[in-house]
Design a protein around this motif. Sequence first.
Motif, mmCIF file in Angstrom:
data_model
loop_
_atom_site.group_PDB
_atom_site.id
_atom_site.type_symbol
_atom_site.label_atom_id
_atom_site.label_comp_id
_atom_site.label_asym_id
_atom_site.label_seq_id
_atom_site.Cartn_x
_atom_site.Cartn_y
_atom_site.Cartn_z
ATOM 1 N N GLN A 1 14.960 19.164 -62.427
ATOM 2 C CA GLN A 1 15.007 19.333 -63.880
ATOM 3 C C GLN A 1 16.447 19.435 -64.391
ATOM 4 O O GLN A 1 16.747 18.961 -65.478
ATOM 5 C CB GLN A 1 14.187 20.567 -64.273
ATOM 6 C CG GLN A 1 12.699 20.327 -64.050
ATOM 7 C CD GLN A 1 11.861 21.564 -64.273
ATOM 8 O OE1 GLN A 1 12.331 22.687 -64.103
ATOM 9 N NE2 GLN A 1 10.610 21.363 -64.641
ATOM 10 N N HIS B 1 14.135 26.539 -68.357
ATOM 11 C CA HIS B 1 13.856 26.998 -69.715
ATOM 12 C C HIS B 1 15.100 26.813 -70.572
ATOM 13 O O HIS B 1 16.135 26.337 -70.104
ATOM 14 C CB HIS B 1 13.341 28.443 -69.739
ATOM 15 C CG HIS B 1 14.265 29.456 -69.109
ATOM 16 N ND1 HIS B 1 15.549 29.664 -69.571
ATOM 17 C CD2 HIS B 1 14.102 30.288 -68.060
ATOM 18 C CE1 HIS B 1 16.120 30.612 -68.844
ATOM 19 N NE2 HIS B 1 15.270 30.991 -67.903
ATOM 20 N N ASP C 1 9.947 24.156 -74.519
ATOM 21 C CA ASP C 1 10.294 23.565 -73.234
ATOM 22 C C ASP C 1 11.415 22.541 -73.413
ATOM 23 O O ASP C 1 11.250 21.558 -74.137
ATOM 24 C CB ASP C 1 9.055 22.897 -72.642
ATOM 25 C CG ASP C 1 9.294 22.429 -71.211
ATOM 26 O OD1 ASP C 1 10.469 22.330 -70.803
ATOM 27 O OD2 ASP C 1 8.299 22.169 -70.516
ATOM 28 N N LEU D 1 12.375 20.332 -71.504
ATOM 29 C CA LEU D 1 11.996 19.000 -71.030
ATOM 30 C C LEU D 1 11.247 18.222 -72.109
ATOM 31 O O LEU D 1 11.361 17.001 -72.205
ATOM 32 C CB LEU D 1 11.155 19.112 -69.757
ATOM 33 C CG LEU D 1 11.917 19.730 -68.584
ATOM 34 C CD1 LEU D 1 10.976 20.009 -67.422
ATOM 35 C CD2 LEU D 1 13.060 18.841 -68.140
ATOM 36 N N ASP D 2 10.495 18.948 -72.932
ATOM 37 C CA ASP D 2 9.839 18.277 -74.061
ATOM 38 C C ASP D 2 10.874 17.725 -75.024
ATOM 39 O O ASP D 2 10.725 16.626 -75.564
ATOM 40 C CB ASP D 2 8.927 19.259 -74.820
ATOM 41 C CG ASP D 2 7.692 19.638 -74.004
ATOM 42 O OD1 ASP D 2 7.425 18.952 -72.992
ATOM 43 O OD2 ASP D 2 7.024 20.619 -74.375
ATOM 44 N N ALA E 1 11.086 27.242 -63.551
ATOM 45 C CA ALA E 1 11.075 25.978 -64.274
ATOM 46 C C ALA E 1 12.189 26.079 -65.302
ATOM 47 O O ALA E 1 12.508 27.165 -65.775
ATOM 48 C CB ALA E 1 9.732 25.768 -64.957
ATOM 49 N N LYS F 1 7.295 32.657 -72.388
ATOM 50 C CA LYS F 1 6.019 32.001 -72.159
ATOM 51 C C LYS F 1 4.870 32.902 -72.573
ATOM 52 O O LYS F 1 3.926 32.463 -73.218
ATOM 53 C CB LYS F 1 5.901 31.658 -70.677
ATOM 54 C CG LYS F 1 5.709 30.169 -70.422
ATOM 55 C CD LYS F 1 5.550 29.928 -68.937
ATOM 56 C CE LYS F 1 6.250 28.638 -68.544
ATOM 57 N NZ LYS F 1 6.343 28.475 -67.095
ATOM 58 N N GLY G 1 7.917 30.115 -76.314
ATOM 59 C CA GLY G 1 8.821 29.251 -75.556
ATOM 60 C C GLY G 1 8.834 27.825 -76.069
ATOM 61 O O GLY G 1 7.819 27.314 -76.533
#
Length: 848
Positions: A138, A60, A535, A537-538, A58, A528, A533
């Motif tokens: 992503q 990072h 994110d 995407l946040d 994912a 994580k 971590g």
Amino acid sequence: MDAERRQTLEETTRWDPGAIEQRVFQRWIEGGWFHPPAEGTPAQNYSIAIPPPNVTGALHMGHALNGSIQDALIRLNRMRGRNTLWILGTDHAGIATQAVVEKQLASQGTSREELGRERFTERVWEWKEQYGSTIVEQYQRLGASCDYERERFTLDEDYVRAVYKVFVDLYEKGYIYRDNYMVNWDPGLRSAISDLELENREVTDTLYEIAYPLESGGELVVATVRPETMLADTAVAVDPNDERYRDVVGEHAILPLLERPIPVIADEHVDPEFGTGALKITPGHDPNDFEIGRRHGLEEIVVIGEDGRLIPPAPDRFVGVTTAEAQKAVVEELRDKGLLRGEEPYTHSVPFSHRSGERIEPLISLQWFCRMYELAKPAVKAVKEGRVRITPDGALRQYLHGMENIPPWTLSRQLWWGHRLPVWYRGDETYVGEEPPGGDGWEQDPDVLDTWFSSALWPFATLGWPDTNTPEFKAFFPTDVLVTARDIISLWVARMIMTSLEFTEQVPFEDVYVHSVIQAPDGRRMSKSLGTGIDPLDEIDEHGADALRFGLLAMTSTQDVRFSQARVQQGRDLANKMWNASRLVLMEARDDVEPGPRSGRVEDRWIASRLQRAVRSVSESIEEYDFSHAALDLYEFFWSELCDWYLEIVKPRLYDGDEDASATLLWALEQVLALAHPIMPFVTEEIYSYLPSPSAEALVIHPFPELDEGLIDQSAEGEIGQAIALTRALRRWRQLAGIPVKQVLAARTDDGRPHELVSRLAKVEFSEDGGEPIASVAGVELLETEGIDPEAVAARIEERREKLRGEVKRGEGKLSNEGFVAKAPADVVDAEREKLAAYRAELEELGG
RNA sequence: GGGCGGUUAGCUCAGUUGGGAGAGCACUUCGUUUACACCGAAGAGGUCGCCGGUUCGAGCCCGGCACCGCCCACCA
């Protein structure tokens, strides 16, 4: 602009990235701008191979920074008209992917053993088809302009062909061989794993001292944290210079419990200061002992199996128990025999498997290796000769250091997911080849290759190699730059250079840029499992991709940095500022003028000149991989010079429909949008779509601004610079004197210039006559006006005088220093004289 | 143990070949002027880790010390 668009512009007072970013990205894809034709030569073209993310991964923060940097470079070069390819793909990530699928199987009550190899591999492929595109999607959210139509995977058919060819060639050249060797064995995964997959943890063990009786009488006491491995001891070693043991070297000791004679040997490795100065040697279960054993030709006995339990030739009473249980039993027996001489707690760091979390068991096993020493030589040479440039210097040194004494590479992994070794056995025969051998009875080696083996071919295998005639290979190899972080320089970067030189006779890329590792805000590693971590995407959801990109680029440095939320917010604020400044221009500028710099007014010449300086600094910074300065210089120009000063200065002209103001502004806007686009692609592209007469179909392919020396105007910069300085001095004085913002002050100046800008920006009215002067600020006399506090004014003046006296004193001191006048460069001395004269003059004006 | 890097404003970081210390955030004061309060104007805040040296002059060069990271090799 149609009415609807105009209304959107008028009503949208905030840059709202959410829906717009996705729409803009869609337009880029539909335009086909990320998918270049395979034409031209590598020298003309520009290409970057992305460090392939794990297919299980994912996005990072490290990916986000890595991607932001590459995208800035890719977009810059695409806008400069080069045929530009950003090669995209994912890594099959043997261990990580196998672990994910095994976990899934476990939750379904089955296991890979139950399914068998073939069905298990099918399951992994199914998993890959279903979830493998997550990280690619992503990257799109970040705005990465990769070629999504040429996505590659390290297990693609063609890619496997490249891997096999390299393996077979290296075997035939004698670099690859099979041997018994000590490897890091992960009892959980039941596979050898690489050094990279280790993590050292502090552990407190017990250090036991054990007496080994000597054949000739007496005893040697050894110290160990792993007494159970004594079942595989084949010697006791001492330092060759250790006086205490000089006489016993060459003798034999009796190995307790087994009552087997083992030699006492001398080896440099032994530290006479540690423990008793005598070291038990277990070549089968300790990496150092293994080395010592090989040096002295000792037998390699193995008593610990692949599952971490004891096996023969350990005595029957120990067979089948875990190492921990064996340790307990061995210690008990030693205690009973009176051979245990001491035990104390001992804290040291011990390798654990990063994947399974289990303690590593060093084991001897039959593995495939690649000797690296010869391959490393040309790779060092290429870097030393500058055919590959590594930035920054610290990373270069790390590369060179890592290439000294480079150890053999353990290639085989006892996994099912990956490139199965192109090796077949029949009885004592071994066959290595790209195709299975003819004839019956051949069995393929069950192991797969280390994931890094395929990664090492990435820049050329993705372009079609070993076929060097593919259009892609001919157009885009070698690539231009590799962008990565420090931790995989030896593991990946160095190996790509080695394989590329060996197989293509070219370097894989001309530049390596090594960027920061982003740490958590508290300075710990972002991870994580630590819960540290953040994110990306946040961050994109909250502030937009442009904000995150700007923030990360502004943060990055030649050293590792802590994640700074404030920098992301600064990026968000800049995007919003761009949107709103553009609204002003687009709503108020005339659309019937030809955009371009106009020279009739000094402020127009000024902004054109300042824009050139921004173009120069931003371009040069990106070219030098100094992304932080590129981002911050862009911010400074846009916010301070364009918005705070130029827009405020030209507003009245804009509202009056002044042609020059509109033309200059529309031109400057288009230029600065293009300048900012590599860093903040979304907001700039969206604004660009509102321009009345854009010169390209989309900003993504708009020419990148080029420095126009002819627009640099020293005199305009001097004049506006002075007006700004004077405005600021007057504003400061006003604030200090407590004068209301709207109050216009009467003023008089004797330099004969109208100071129209200053008059408006500082709210003063210049006149030839007028009342009594109450203050003098930077050459301007302020005249008596209602509502001014005379005491505050007097205090302000005195403060200024005090400062001036200090400056004069300092200047005089410096200039009366004979050493300074004699030895400092002439221009430095002259500058000092001028400053002193100016301070004296101003002090005089204020009454001494 | 070896190698690399760091220590500058309250925080995160810049600081060109030595020539008067900067940014963003946070803070203080003022401000709703027809782009933006994710805003504008102004301000305060630093013995540049410590000690010594070179120099007319050191955040920058040299030596030493103290902390903090990262990489490699790891003494059982």
